[in-house]
Every structure is written in C-alpha cells, then in structure tokens.
Design an enzyme around this catalytic site. Structure first.
Site, PDB file in Angstrom:
ATOM      1  N   HIS A  61       0.841  -1.208   0.000  1.00 32.50           N
ATOM      2  CA  HIS A  61       0.000   0.000   0.000  1.00 32.50           C
ATOM      3  C   HIS A  61       0.873   1.254   0.000  1.00 32.50           C
ATOM      4  O   HIS A  61       1.268   1.753   1.046  1.00 32.50           O
ATOM      5  CB  HIS A  61      -0.916  -0.015   1.222  1.00 32.50           C
ATOM      6  CG  HIS A  61      -2.079   0.909   1.110  1.00 32.50           C
ATOM      7  ND1 HIS A  61      -3.366   0.550   1.422  1.00 32.50           N
ATOM      8  CD2 HIS A  61      -2.158   2.199   0.695  1.00 32.50           C
ATOM      9  CE1 HIS A  61      -4.183   1.568   1.210  1.00 32.50           C
ATOM     10  NE2 HIS A  61      -3.465   2.593   0.774  1.00 32.50           N
ATOM     11  N   HIS A  63       1.566   5.176  -2.057  1.00 33.46           N
ATOM     12  CA  HIS A  63       1.152   6.214  -3.008  1.00 33.46           C
ATOM     13  C   HIS A  63       2.412   6.842  -3.606  1.00 33.46           C
ATOM     14  O   HIS A  63       3.134   7.553  -2.907  1.00 33.46           O
ATOM     15  CB  HIS A  63       0.299   7.276  -2.299  1.00 33.46           C
ATOM     16  CG  HIS A  63      -0.973   6.718  -1.735  1.00 33.46           C
ATOM     17  ND1 HIS A  63      -2.135   6.624  -2.484  1.00 33.46           N
ATOM     18  CD2 HIS A  63      -1.268   6.199  -0.521  1.00 33.46           C
ATOM     19  CE1 HIS A  63      -3.096   6.076  -1.730  1.00 33.46           C
ATOM     20  NE2 HIS A  63      -2.590   5.807  -0.540  1.00 33.46           N
ATOM     21  N   LEU A  64       2.659   6.567  -4.877  1.00 36.82           N
ATOM     22  CA  LEU A  64       3.883   7.089  -5.521  1.00 36.82           C
ATOM     23  C   LEU A  64       3.650   8.436  -6.187  1.00 36.82           C
ATOM     24  O   LEU A  64       4.591   9.086  -6.618  1.00 36.82           O
ATOM     25  CB  LEU A  64       4.430   6.077  -6.538  1.00 36.82           C
ATOM     26  CG  LEU A  64       5.071   4.816  -5.961  1.00 36.82           C
ATOM     27  CD1 LEU A  64       5.539   3.897  -7.097  1.00 36.82           C
ATOM     28  CD2 LEU A  64       6.240   5.138  -5.039  1.00 36.82           C
ATOM     29  N   ARG A  65       2.388   8.844  -6.323  1.00 31.50           N
ATOM     30  CA  ARG A  65       2.017  10.195  -6.815  1.00 31.50           C
ATOM     31  C   ARG A  65       2.412  10.482  -8.261  1.00 31.50           C
ATOM     32  O   ARG A  65       2.447  11.643  -8.663  1.00 31.50           O
ATOM     33  CB  ARG A  65       2.643  11.288  -5.925  1.00 31.50           C
ATOM     34  CG  ARG A  65       2.428  11.122  -4.436  1.00 31.50           C
ATOM     35  CD  ARG A  65       0.980  11.199  -4.090  1.00 31.50           C
ATOM     36  NE  ARG A  65       0.763  11.369  -2.646  1.00 31.50           N
ATOM     37  CZ  ARG A  65      -0.332  10.975  -2.032  1.00 31.50           C
ATOM     38  NH1 ARG A  65      -1.307  10.384  -2.707  1.00 31.50           N
ATOM     39  NH2 ARG A  65      -0.486  11.165  -0.743  1.00 31.50           N
ATOM     40  N   ASN A  95      -4.504   6.657  -7.136  1.00 37.97           N
ATOM     41  CA  ASN A  95      -5.026   8.040  -7.029  1.00 37.97           C
ATOM     42  C   ASN A  95      -3.988   9.081  -7.446  1.00 37.97           C
ATOM     43  O   ASN A  95      -3.544   9.904  -6.667  1.00 37.97           O
ATOM     44  CB  ASN A  95      -5.580   8.319  -5.627  1.00 37.97           C
ATOM     45  CG  ASN A  95      -4.556   8.144  -4.515  1.00 37.97           C
ATOM     46  OD1 ASN A  95      -3.556   7.462  -4.676  1.00 37.97           O
ATOM     47  ND2 ASN A  95      -4.813   8.764  -3.381  1.00 37.97           N
ATOM     48  N   ASP A 305       0.913   2.438   3.721  1.00 40.51           N
ATOM     49  CA  ASP A 305       0.061   3.536   3.255  1.00 40.51           C
ATOM     50  C   ASP A 305       0.911   4.805   3.099  1.00 40.51           C
ATOM     51  O   ASP A 305       0.459   5.908   3.418  1.00 40.51           O
ATOM     52  CB  ASP A 305      -1.133   3.760   4.193  1.00 40.51           C
ATOM     53  CG  ASP A 305      -2.221   4.620   3.559  1.00 40.51           C
ATOM     54  OD1 ASP A 305      -2.108   4.967   2.363  1.00 40.51           O
ATOM     55  OD2 ASP A 305      -3.184   4.954   4.277  1.00 40.51           O
ATOM     56  N   HIS A 309       3.009  14.104   1.223  1.00 40.44           N
ATOM     57  CA  HIS A 309       2.476  15.442   0.961  1.00 40.44           C
ATOM     58  C   HIS A 309       3.575  16.427   1.336  1.00 40.44           C
ATOM     59  O   HIS A 309       4.347  16.163   2.264  1.00 40.44           O
ATOM     60  CB  HIS A 309       1.229  15.724   1.813  1.00 40.44           C
ATOM     61  CG  HIS A 309       0.063  14.828   1.514  1.00 40.44           C
ATOM     62  ND1 HIS A 309      -0.636  14.879   0.332  1.00 40.44           N
ATOM     63  CD2 HIS A 309      -0.527  13.856   2.247  1.00 40.44           C
ATOM     64  CE1 HIS A 309      -1.604  13.974   0.352  1.00 40.44           C
ATOM     65  NE2 HIS A 309      -1.551  13.333   1.506  1.00 40.44           N
TER      66      HIS A 309
HETATM   67  C1  NCD Z   1      -4.185   8.730   1.036  1.00 35.81           C
HETATM   68  C2  NCD Z   1      -3.425   9.641   0.090  1.00 35.81           C
HETATM   69  O1  NCD Z   1      -2.850  10.643   0.536  1.00 35.81           O
HETATM   70  O2  NCD Z   1      -3.381   9.334  -1.103  1.00 35.81           O
HETATM   71  N1  NCD Z   1      -4.172   9.332   2.332  1.00 35.81           N
HETATM   72  C3  NCD Z   1      -4.270   8.680   3.513  1.00 35.81           C
HETATM   73  O3  NCD Z   1      -4.305   9.351   4.546  1.00 35.81           O
HETATM   74  N2  NCD Z   1      -4.336   7.382   3.591  1.00 35.81           N
HETATM   75  C4  NCD Z   1      -5.555   8.548   0.474  1.00 35.81           C
HETATM   76  C5  NCD Z   1      -6.511   7.897   1.361  1.00 35.81           C
HETATM   77  O4  NCD Z   1      -6.538   6.672   1.423  1.00 35.81           O
HETATM   78  O5  NCD Z   1      -7.287   8.607   2.001  1.00 35.81           O
HETATM   79 ZN    ZN Z   2      -6.829   4.377   1.832  1.00 32.01          ZN
END
Ligand code: NCD
Ligand code: ZN
Length: 423
Positions: A61, A63-65, A95, A305, A309
């Site tokens: 899980h 997020h590589l953006r 996403n 996860d 940011h």
């Molecule tokens: C995730 C994200 O920043 O893409 N953020 C998070 O706090 N887990 C998206 C998400 O699952 O809400």
């Molecule tokens: Zn999530």
C-alpha cells in the site's frame, strides 16, 4: 560464474523454515546458491556478520504520486525511499493524475519503474477517474500489468459497484484492495471522533465510518464467495469483524500500518497535520486491538500507506490533506513495537512484510531460495536510530514517526541483484 557472495548473515525466511547463519550467492537477478560456508568463486564478497538477511519487503500500500502529483513524490524518489527502507516491491495506488484507470497509465508507470530502485506493482482504479460511477476495463488493465484493483482514497461508494468489482476481479484472479469508509459518516471529519476531537473543537470521524465499510466488504465477500482485502485497519471493531469473518470462512485478508500500532490520537493535541491520515489515529484501546489482531493473525500483513504530501500542504492543521510517509521507517517500527514487545517474532514480522503481501498480490517474491529473486534486505536488528525526516530519501517529510527512537536499521538493499541502497 561469479557473482556477489554475502557471507555469515543471519538468514531469515519463515516460509522456507530458514533461521540460521549462512551465505547467499547472487548472480544477476537470481539467488544462485544458499547454504553454509559457500566457496568463493571469484565473487565479490560482502561480510554480513551481525546482520540479518531477509527477502526484500513487499509493501502492498504505497502512493507514488506519479503521474501528475510529482511535487509530492515520483516513481524514482518513491522507489529510492523504498530501497532505504529495505522495501523491494511496492504496490502503487491509483489516485494519481490522471488516475491509473487506463492501460496507458499502467504502461507509463511500469516503463518509468523499470529504471527505479524497487519493483512497482501498479494497482488499477476500480472506477474511471476514481469517480465511483463507471467501472474500468479490468481485463485490459490486467493485460497492461496491473496486479490489483482499488479506488483507495475514494472508497467505492455503493455496495452494488463493490459487488460487481469483487465478482469481476475474482474471475481474473486479481485482488480487490478495499479502503473501508462510509463517507456519509466521515463528512468533514478531520481526526478520530472522541475526547481529543472534542478538546480541540475540530470535527471528528466516527470509528463507525470505517467499521460500516469493513462490514459491507465482509458481507459482500461472504455472500459472493469471493476474496477481498481490507486496507489499513485501524479500529477494534473492524479487527473483531475480520476475526469473525475468517471464522465464518470468508476469504478476507487484512493489512494494518505501523502508525496504528505505534501511535494514538493523543498525538493530535499538538495540532500537527503530520499526525493526520485516513483512517485517523485512534484511542489506545484500538491500538491494543490492532496489536492483538497482529498477534493472532487476524491481520495478515503490514503495509505503510506511504502517502507523501509537501510541507506546504501539511502546514495548516485544518486544511492539510490526509496521509503520512512510511517506507523508510516500517521495518524499524515493526521491530521496535512488535518484536521487542513480544507481539511476534522477527521471522514472523518479516513474513508479514514480504511473503504474505506477495501471496495476496500473487507476485513471485518474498522468499529466500535458490533460483528465487535476488531482492534482499540486510539489516542490523540491534542498531538504534532516531527518525529524522530531514534524512529521508523520498521527496516528502510528513512522517508521524518523527523523533522516535527505533531499533533495527537497514544497511543494504538489493533489488534485481543490484545494490540499490547502502547506509
Ligand atoms: C491517502 C493519500 O494521501 O493518497 N491518504 C491517507 O491518509 N491514507 C488517500 C486515502 O486513502 O485517504
Ligand atoms: Zn486508503
């Protein structure tokens, strides 16, 4: 043929029943030999006395953006962070901008990842643009190289769409990764609804927002007889429901993240948005339930996860987006808060951070065996270090682990036989 001989390491792989001092020879992308006192055949040598050698971690899980949000992270920087954390495979959530809802975007990710320091396993969107309306072309996305489906960040809004998703994915033998949240309950909530949200006077997210989602996915999985994977479990009630579902024979698997077994919502008293994520940090009773779920196997896997940011985006507590980075601290968080506290053994921890997620994603990694992938992490299980986000390799610094003293320090990471990180 000569390669790299790693000698006198503490080899650990629960699935292969390996927990002993030994040597490993890497030749190209494969482990060519594994044993004790292997002979030197013109190999380069790496003396690993005092270090543990395990399969590279598989983080299911992340997020590589990339594409589109590369001011936060990109495939290259995210994989660099992975390498620094001993992670050699990352499942990349869809996403992005555009979202990973088309074969073109999946191919873009894989092409860019072929030059990166970790393997990237693209997760394709369930609905076009993650808009929750129209399903994507699952077959074409699988064909392009997606390993799973998820609308993570945007929970699949209707039970009907989720049931169609589970059925179609099951036919293709692909996992569905479910972000469980009823947005009608979350509303404008920023942190866990309870004592702390009241004290701060900020809108809360009831635990039920997650639990209603978990209950729905379990009910669908049971009634359809198909698998579902529950993402980032954070509440006691969800742990209990998953435990009960497994007893009922549901094909349910689950992951949690280090922040849910390390931290509680009291951290929010600082009004520091680096402690805000979705789902939010919970009270101590939930943290304890997560630990118990990990101890008894209700929670199968540990993922980060990793949600980068920028500092600017995180500057204002009420306005900041949810998410925390995690790739560079997950192994040490597991060693410090699970192994040192007697929740599970070190081999078990490594298993839940490599072999189990690999199995859920149906990818052939997470094992130490001759002929297997030379994706490896070498770490010092004793070495203690203080988390300083300024030293991170990823682009963003939004760590909820900042300032913690953790034990277990990655020294070398190999991916596809290449040294991708050296401390
Ligand atoms: C995730 C994200 O920043 O893409 N953020 C998070 O706090 N887990 C998206 C998400 O699952 O809400
Ligand atoms: Zn999530």
């Amino acid at each position: 043929m000569s390669g790299l001989l790693i000698r006198h390491a503490h080899l650990i792989d629960l699935s292969a029943g390996i927990d002993q001092i030994g040597d490993v020879r890497l030749e190209g992308e494969r482990i060519s030999e594994l044993g004790t006192s292997l002979s030197v055949q013109g190999d380069r040598l790496l003396d690993a006395d005092g270090l543990c050698l395990a399969p590279g971690l598989v983080d299911m899980h992340v997020h590589l953006r990339d594409p589109g949000l590369t001011h936060k992270e990109d495939i290259e920087s995210g994989c660099e962070a992975a390498a620094a954390g001993g992670v050699t495979s990352v499942a990349a959530m869809p996403n992005t901008l555009p979202s990973a809802d088309s074969p073109e975007t999946i191919r873009y990710i894989l092409e860019k990842a072929s030059r990166a320091k970790a393997r990237v396993l693209p997760v394709a969107a369930v609905t076009k643009g993650l808009a929750g309306k129209e399903l994507t072309d699952f077959e074409a996305l699988k064909q392009a190289g997606a390993v799973a489906f998820s609308d993570d960040g945007n929970p699949v809004a209707t039970s009907y769409l989720m049931s169609e998703t589970m059925k179609r994915a099951a036919k293709l033998q692909m996992p569905v990764l479910a972000h469980c949240e009823d947005r009608a309950l979350t509303r404008d909530g920023l942190i866990h609804e309870g004592e702390i949200s009241q004290k701060l006077g900020v809108p809360g997210v009831p635990a039920a927002a997650e639990d209603v989602g978990t209950a729905r996915e379990i009910a669908l999985s049971l009634s359809l007889g198909v698998p579902v994977h529950i993402c980032h479990v954070s509440t006691a009630v969800s742990v209990d429901m998953i435990r009960a579902a497994k007893k009922m024979g549901a094909q349910v698997t689950a992951e949690t993240c280090p922040h849910y077994f390390v931290l509680t919502h009291e951290k929010l008293l600082s009004r520091d948005a680096d402690y805000r994520m979705s789902p939010p940090l919970r009270p101590e009773k939930d943290r304890r339930a997560i630990l118990e779920g990990l101890r008894d196997g209700t929670i199968d896997a540990i993922a980060t996860d990793h949600a980068p940011h920028t500092a600017e985006e995180k500057a204002v507590f009420e306005k900041a987006p949810n998410g925390v980075v995690g790739l560079e601290t997950s192994l040490a968080a597991g060693i410090t808060f699970l192994v040192e506290n007697g929740i599970m053994s070190l081999p078990e921890l490594l298993y839940r951070m490599s072999a189990i997620p690999a199995k859920i994603l149906r990818v052939p990694c997470g094992a130490l065996r001759e002929g297997g992938r030379s994706d490896l992490v070498l770490f010092d299980p004793q070495k203690s270090w203080a988390v300083d986000p300024a030293h991170f390799h990823g682009k963003s610094r939004n760590s909820a682990m900042k300032g913690l003293q953790l034990r277990g320090c990655v020294q070398y990471t190999f991916c596809r036989g290449n040294l991708v990180y050296r401390r």
